[in-house]
Design a protein around this motif. Structure first.
Motif, PDB file in Angstrom:
ATOM      1  N   SER A   1      23.036  29.877  27.646  1.00 53.78           N
ATOM      2  CA  SER A   1      21.814  30.655  27.822  1.00 53.78           C
ATOM      3  C   SER A   1      21.066  30.795  26.502  1.00 53.78           C
ATOM      4  O   SER A   1      19.837  30.743  26.466  1.00 53.78           O
ATOM      5  CB  SER A   1      22.152  32.045  28.379  1.00 53.78           C
ATOM      6  OG  SER A   1      22.768  31.944  29.641  1.00 53.78           O
TER       7      SER A   1
ATOM      8  N   GLY B   1      18.977  27.852  25.783  1.00 52.56           N
ATOM      9  CA  GLY B   1      17.780  27.737  26.589  1.00 52.56           C
ATOM     10  C   GLY B   1      16.607  28.546  26.073  1.00 52.56           C
ATOM     11  O   GLY B   1      15.462  28.292  26.438  1.00 52.56           O
ATOM     12  N   SER B   2      16.880  29.550  25.212  1.00 52.31           N
ATOM     13  CA  SER B   2      15.790  30.423  24.756  1.00 52.31           C
ATOM     14  C   SER B   2      15.587  30.460  23.252  1.00 52.31           C
ATOM     15  O   SER B   2      14.509  30.835  22.783  1.00 52.31           O
ATOM     16  CB  SER B   2      16.033  31.856  25.258  1.00 52.31           C
ATOM     17  OG  SER B   2      17.167  32.428  24.634  1.00 52.31           O
TER      18      SER B   2
ATOM     19  N   LEU C   1      16.485  22.275  30.131  1.00 55.36           N
ATOM     20  CA  LEU C   1      16.691  23.078  31.330  1.00 55.36           C
ATOM     21  C   LEU C   1      16.703  22.210  32.582  1.00 55.36           C
ATOM     22  O   LEU C   1      17.462  22.461  33.524  1.00 55.36           O
ATOM     23  CB  LEU C   1      15.594  24.145  31.427  1.00 55.36           C
ATOM     24  CG  LEU C   1      15.568  25.169  30.284  1.00 55.36           C
ATOM     25  CD1 LEU C   1      14.293  26.011  30.351  1.00 55.36           C
ATOM     26  CD2 LEU C   1      16.794  26.054  30.317  1.00 55.36           C
TER      27      LEU C   1
ATOM     28  N   ALA D   1      20.290  34.698  26.670  1.00 56.08           N
ATOM     29  CA  ALA D   1      18.887  34.336  26.899  1.00 56.08           C
ATOM     30  C   ALA D   1      17.947  35.300  26.192  1.00 56.08           C
ATOM     31  O   ALA D   1      16.943  34.891  25.592  1.00 56.08           O
ATOM     32  CB  ALA D   1      18.596  34.324  28.397  1.00 56.08           C
TER      33      ALA D   1
ATOM     34  N   GLY E   1      18.538  35.165  22.296  1.00 56.73           N
ATOM     35  CA  GLY E   1      18.290  33.849  21.695  1.00 56.73           C
ATOM     36  C   GLY E   1      17.155  33.861  20.685  1.00 56.73           C
ATOM     37  O   GLY E   1      17.290  33.337  19.567  1.00 56.73           O
TER      38      GLY E   1
ATOM     39  N   TRP F   1      15.728  34.007  36.859  1.00 56.26           N
ATOM     40  CA  TRP F   1      15.748  33.158  35.673  1.00 56.26           C
ATOM     41  C   TRP F   1      14.368  32.570  35.374  1.00 56.26           C
ATOM     42  O   TRP F   1      14.010  32.358  34.217  1.00 56.26           O
ATOM     43  CB  TRP F   1      16.800  32.058  35.830  1.00 56.26           C
ATOM     44  CG  TRP F   1      18.175  32.597  35.622  1.00 56.26           C
ATOM     45  CD1 TRP F   1      19.073  32.952  36.589  1.00 56.26           C
ATOM     46  CD2 TRP F   1      18.799  32.917  34.372  1.00 56.26           C
ATOM     47  NE1 TRP F   1      20.220  33.444  36.027  1.00 56.26           N
ATOM     48  CE2 TRP F   1      20.085  33.439  34.664  1.00 56.26           C
ATOM     49  CE3 TRP F   1      18.403  32.802  33.044  1.00 56.26           C
ATOM     50  CZ2 TRP F   1      20.961  33.853  33.665  1.00 56.26           C
ATOM     51  CZ3 TRP F   1      19.279  33.207  32.047  1.00 56.26           C
ATOM     52  CH2 TRP F   1      20.543  33.729  32.363  1.00 56.26           C
TER      53      TRP F   1
ATOM     54  N   MET G   1      12.998  33.387  31.641  1.00 56.87           N
ATOM     55  CA  MET G   1      12.721  32.290  30.708  1.00 56.87           C
ATOM     56  C   MET G   1      11.216  32.076  30.543  1.00 56.87           C
ATOM     57  O   MET G   1      10.748  31.719  29.460  1.00 56.87           O
ATOM     58  CB  MET G   1      13.401  31.017  31.188  1.00 56.87           C
ATOM     59  CG  MET G   1      14.914  31.113  31.252  1.00 56.87           C
ATOM     60  SD  MET G   1      15.678  31.609  29.683  1.00 56.87           S
ATOM     61  CE  MET G   1      15.331  30.152  28.698  1.00 56.87           C
TER      62      MET G   1
ATOM     63  N   SER H   1      10.068  34.783  28.158  1.00 59.66           N
ATOM     64  CA  SER H   1      10.538  34.459  26.805  1.00 59.66           C
ATOM     65  C   SER H   1       9.652  33.409  26.150  1.00 59.66           C
ATOM     66  O   SER H   1       9.243  33.556  24.988  1.00 59.66           O
ATOM     67  CB  SER H   1      11.993  33.965  26.862  1.00 59.66           C
ATOM     68  OG  SER H   1      12.446  33.590  25.574  1.00 59.66           O
TER      69      SER H   1
ATOM     70  N   ASN I   1      19.093  27.290  37.059  1.00 55.84           N
ATOM     71  CA  ASN I   1      18.539  26.511  35.956  1.00 55.84           C
ATOM     72  C   ASN I   1      17.219  25.850  36.326  1.00 55.84           C
ATOM     73  O   ASN I   1      16.364  25.631  35.472  1.00 55.84           O
ATOM     74  CB  ASN I   1      19.549  25.456  35.497  1.00 55.84           C
ATOM     75  CG  ASN I   1      20.652  26.066  34.655  1.00 55.84           C
ATOM     76  OD1 ASN I   1      20.436  26.530  33.552  1.00 55.84           O
ATOM     77  ND2 ASN I   1      21.863  26.101  35.198  1.00 55.84           N
TER      78      ASN I   1
ATOM     79  N   SER J   1      14.850  28.468  35.496  1.00 57.39           N
ATOM     80  CA  SER J   1      14.573  28.485  34.059  1.00 57.39           C
ATOM     81  C   SER J   1      13.599  27.383  33.680  1.00 57.39           C
ATOM     82  O   SER J   1      12.666  27.591  32.895  1.00 57.39           O
ATOM     83  CB  SER J   1      15.885  28.308  33.275  1.00 57.39           C
ATOM     84  OG  SER J   1      16.770  29.372  33.526  1.00 57.39           O
TER      85      SER J   1
END
Length: 461
Positions: A25, A28-29, A57, A151, A154, A280, A284, A287, A406, A409
């Motif tokens: 996670s 991913g961020s 992702l 996440a 991150g 998600w 995301m 973010s 995902n 995301s």
């Protein structure tokens, strides 16, 4: 199976599994706060970095279903370790990348493939090792909390590392954490033997991956060519329809498909999967939007951007730590609904306050509420889905669950990035956040349709 839980202390089992979810996670961020640094160092653009983030992702989403299925053939523990090794190699390649192409190879491809191999075993092993409802809920709570914190934190951790040591050190950090997980995971035991004779539906794996890739590519093409976007989306939906027809035909012929069509006939699970997808996507997407806006429009550096995200991290940590206590008092359905409501209100506050103030802390109240909302609903959504099926289908549902999450995301970053790409201004920022709020309402509606007592019993228990 109960004996396995006794011989493997929960602390020993949960820590490496939770750390694995955390680092995936985090990956991913954390790149969201490195946009300017990577762009300048590798001589690329914001869109180039967005492609790397989205591709990572997307690779996870496209390969998560096959990743869950191969655990039956090669064993859950073996796939977990193999995924960690592939991920670790990808992190090292990313840290040494001389250009965007190599960064995409290391981060987007290798780390994406590694994640697709190691994450399904995390959820399968948790379901199989913790057979009692309360202990399983507690284990999932820890794992989902670490995923959400990864996440949300991150940007902060990535910002601190990038500002102090450079963006390449963030990938070295990932490699070190992976090495630690390999060491800690040595005591994990696989409660089921691998089955080398288990068949693998290669056509189904290819069709599912291609369909998902085409859909996300279509969304990414929206800011350049509307007709291309429609063509790619239509092609993606057509391929996914072929995928469904393929697995149904395989079932009727008495052969084992990539995933059973029965997974799509469980109403509770389907609604739970939709809530996971939206959670998600919103997390995301938010973010990426906030990080890009702070760096490109406000001109903040990586550490300033990361510090602002501490509000989301604090909110998510607080609500995640309270998850087990809340689960004893409220139904899964109620928690998921409450989580979406708080998250949507948080987005409204974020747009209202941040859009009217130059003070960077104007972002804090909205991010705090978003963190609290997401933390409240992550664990119950997973519990609803995993507990809807028996032990024999845990590989399939874990892969499908993680793929759906995902994909969310991926779509969150793609949709938000597409809106921002049109014009990185305050108006585009507001449009992107409002779009995410509307999608959040879809998740809320899905949550209201869940059974009033959605906390079903443990599979096989």
């Amino acid at each position: 199976m109960a004996g396995t839980e006794v011989s493997s202390p929960p602390r020993t089992v949960v820590l490496p599994l939770a750390l694995a979810q955390f680092i995936c996670s985090f990956a991913g961020s954390n790149m969201n706060v490195m946009i300017n640094d990577i762009s300048a160092d590798l001589n690329t653009t914001v869109q180039g970095v967005q492609i790397a983030i989205t591709t990572f992702l997307l690779v996870m989403a496209a390969l998560m279903i096959p990743g869950g299925k191969i655990t039956d053939r090669f064993g859950r523990k073996r796939c977990f370790v193999a995924g960690l090794v592939v991920y670790g190699v990808g992190a090292v390649v990313s840290a040494l990348a001389p250009g965007l192409g190599v960064l995409i190879l290391g981060n987007s491809i290798l780390e994406g493939v590694g994640t697709a191999m190691l994450i399904p075993p995390v959820y399968i092993l948790t379901t199989l090792l913790f057979t009692e409802t309360t202990s399983r809920a507690r284990a999932f709570g820890v794992i989902m909390a670490m995923g959400g914190i990864g996440a949300a934190a991150g940007p902060l951790l990535g910002g601190l590392i990038t500002s102090g040591l450079g963006w390449r050190a963030a990938f070295a950090f990932q490699a070190l954490v992976v090495a630690l997980i390999v060491v800690l995971g040595r005591r994990i035991t696989d409660p089921l033997p691998e089955d080398p004779t288990a068949s693998f539906d290669l056509p189904g794996a290819v069709l599912s991956a291609v369909g998902l890739i085409l859909i996300v590519m279509g969304i990414l093409a929206a800011d350049n060519d509307f007709r291309l976007m429609l063509a790619l989306l239509a092609a993606g939906l057509a391929v996914l329809a072929l995928f469904f027809l393929s697995i149904r035909a395989r079932e009727r012929a008495g052969r084992e498909p990539l995933i059973s069509t029965s997974l799509f006939r469980n109403r509770t699970s389907n609604l739970g999967l939709l809530t996971q997808h939206v959670q998600w996507l919103v997390l995301m997407g938010t973010s990426f939007v906030v990080a890009a806006y702070l760096q490109v429009v406000r001109g903040y550096d990586a550490i300033q951007t990361g510090v602002i995200f501490t509000a989301a991290t604090a909110g998510l940590l607080a609500s995640s730590l309270a998850a087990a206590r809340l689960a004893r008092r409220r139904s899964q359905r109620t928690l998921i609904m409450a989580g979406f409501l708080v998250t949507i209100v948080g987005i409204g506050v974020l747009v209202a306050l941040a859009g009217r103030s130059v003070n960077p802390w104007a972002f804090a109240p909205g991010l705090l509420l978003i963190g609290v909302g997401v933390g409240v609903m992550l664990t119950p959504s997973v519990n609803v889905v995993q507990s809807s099926f028996g032990v024999d289908q845990q590989g399939e549902i874990s892969g499908l669950s993680r793929s759906v999450s995902n994909l969310g995301s991926s779509l969150g970053t793609a949709i938000a990035g597409t809106i921002l790409a049109a014009a990185l201004t305050g108006r585009a920022y507001a449009a992107a956040m409002i779009t995410l709020a509307v999608i959040g309402i879809v998740g809320l509606v899905a949550a209201t349709l869940l059974p009033r007592r959605a906390d079903t019993g443990p599979p096989g228990g």
